[in-house]
Design a protein around this motif. Sequence first.
Motif, PDB file in Angstrom:
ATOM      1  N   ALA A   7      54.933  59.478  15.790  1.00  0.00           N
ATOM      2  CA  ALA A   7      54.542  60.377  14.695  1.00  0.00           C
ATOM      3  C   ALA A   7      55.388  61.646  14.707  1.00  0.00           C
ATOM      4  CB  ALA A   7      53.058  60.726  14.821  1.00  0.00           C
ATOM      5  N   GLN A   8      55.699  62.141  15.888  1.00  0.00           N
ATOM      6  CA  GLN A   8      56.532  63.348  15.983  1.00  0.00           C
ATOM      7  C   GLN A   8      57.949  63.061  15.500  1.00  0.00           C
ATOM      8  OE1 GLN A   8      55.599  63.892  20.118  1.00  0.00           O
ATOM      9  NE2 GLN A   8      54.316  65.679  19.722  1.00  0.00           N
ATOM     10  N   LEU A   9      58.461  61.875  15.797  1.00  0.00           N
ATOM     11  CA  LEU A   9      59.779  61.507  15.293  1.00  0.00           C
ATOM     12  C   LEU A   9      59.752  61.414  13.767  1.00  0.00           C
ATOM     13  CD1 LEU A   9      62.700  60.564  15.855  1.00  0.00           C
ATOM     14  CD2 LEU A   9      61.809  58.222  15.926  1.00  0.00           C
ATOM     15  N   PRO A  33      62.675  66.674  19.751  1.00  0.00           N
ATOM     16  CA  PRO A  33      62.378  67.151  21.116  1.00  0.00           C
ATOM     17  C   PRO A  33      60.946  66.845  21.557  1.00  0.00           C
ATOM     18  CG  PRO A  33      63.605  68.821  19.912  1.00  0.00           C
ATOM     19  CD  PRO A  33      63.224  67.767  18.908  1.00  0.00           C
ATOM     20  N   GLU A  34      59.974  67.038  20.656  1.00  0.00           N
ATOM     21  CA  GLU A  34      58.585  66.748  21.027  1.00  0.00           C
ATOM     22  C   GLU A  34      58.366  65.244  21.178  1.00  0.00           C
ATOM     23  OE1 GLU A  34      55.519  68.569  18.775  1.00  0.00           O
ATOM     24  OE2 GLU A  34      56.192  70.613  19.201  1.00  0.00           O
ATOM     25  N   ASN A  64      58.630  60.554  27.256  1.00  0.00           N
ATOM     26  CA  ASN A  64      58.824  60.735  28.696  1.00  0.00           C
ATOM     27  C   ASN A  64      57.485  60.621  29.423  1.00  0.00           C
ATOM     28  OD1 ASN A  64      61.625  61.046  28.824  1.00  0.00           O
ATOM     29  ND2 ASN A  64      61.522  63.237  28.404  1.00  0.00           N
ATOM     30  N   GLN A  65      56.442  61.199  28.829  1.00  0.00           N
ATOM     31  CA  GLN A  65      55.114  61.106  29.428  1.00  0.00           C
ATOM     32  C   GLN A  65      54.629  59.655  29.427  1.00  0.00           C
ATOM     33  OE1 GLN A  65      53.633  63.541  31.034  1.00  0.00           O
ATOM     34  NE2 GLN A  65      51.915  62.207  31.599  1.00  0.00           N
ATOM     35  N   ALA A  66      54.880  58.949  28.325  1.00  0.00           N
ATOM     36  CA  ALA A  66      54.518  57.528  28.259  1.00  0.00           C
ATOM     37  C   ALA A  66      55.256  56.738  29.333  1.00  0.00           C
ATOM     38  CB  ALA A  66      54.843  56.966  26.876  1.00  0.00           C
ATOM     39  N   GLY A  67      56.503  57.133  29.592  1.00  0.00           N
ATOM     40  CA  GLY A  67      57.274  56.468  30.635  1.00  0.00           C
ATOM     41  C   GLY A  67      56.685  56.673  32.016  1.00  0.00           C
ATOM     42  N   VAL A  72      66.302  57.462  21.934  1.00  0.00           N
ATOM     43  CA  VAL A  72      66.323  58.904  21.716  1.00  0.00           C
ATOM     44  C   VAL A  72      67.585  59.522  22.335  1.00  0.00           C
ATOM     45  CG1 VAL A  72      65.054  59.684  23.784  1.00  0.00           C
ATOM     46  CG2 VAL A  72      64.836  60.951  21.652  1.00  0.00           C
ATOM     47  N   LYS A  73      68.053  58.963  23.435  1.00  0.00           N
ATOM     48  CA  LYS A  73      69.302  59.453  24.023  1.00  0.00           C
ATOM     49  C   LYS A  73      70.485  59.131  23.119  1.00  0.00           C
ATOM     50  CE  LYS A  73      67.411  61.128  27.689  1.00  0.00           C
ATOM     51  NZ  LYS A  73      67.290  62.609  27.834  1.00  0.00           N
TER      52      LYS A  73
END
Length: 222
Positions: A105-107, A113-114, A120-123, A144-145
Amino acid sequence: MRKRSLVAILFALAAPAVAFVPLVAVAAGDAKGDAKPGGSASASGSGGKRTDPANITGISKFMETCVAGNGQYMARDFPAAIASYREAIKLSPKHPLGHYLLGEAQLAANNLPEAEASWNQAGLVSDATDPILRARVLFVLADVKERQKKWDEAKTGWQNYNEWVGRYADAGVGFGATGASRVQAIETMTKRNAEADQVKQRIKETADGGVFTTVTGDAGRG
């Protein structure tokens, strides 16, 4: 750059509660949340809707909140979807699905960035308990990278994705061909960029030295 859609994922999540189990395959308290598998279901809300924190005999409040966010996402109300996913994360902070959907949703709201922070947290909280969801998380982390043009990190990300997909190939986890093609594309692009940089350097050296040299290295003719 990838072209993908959440429609299939969101459609699955919007199905009846019984359909959540194959997708999530993680009880809220089985190292991912607060309740224990097989917990008793209880009636909640109007109409006696049955809820189950373990998401087995009924829909959990966590999944119910994710479904609400999915509906908002499909309606393109991204701020409302983000709020719903944040609420879902509060209900089960160790469940990777909430963080994954929040990043999507943020994407969609153009906040890369969010989105990266959420993924990252999901990872950090996803693992082999749900290999399909873990594959999706690795996919978006690599992507994302690539969006940020961090080619070395993107390549490593896709390699991690490929390794995970290969490990669970029999279960039909992920898309190995996609990851392999992205690694190849990045390698081809970085090679071309390096060659272009060499040409630019030769042109610069020629201009600075006052001697005409072609790209093939032949010294000034004529």
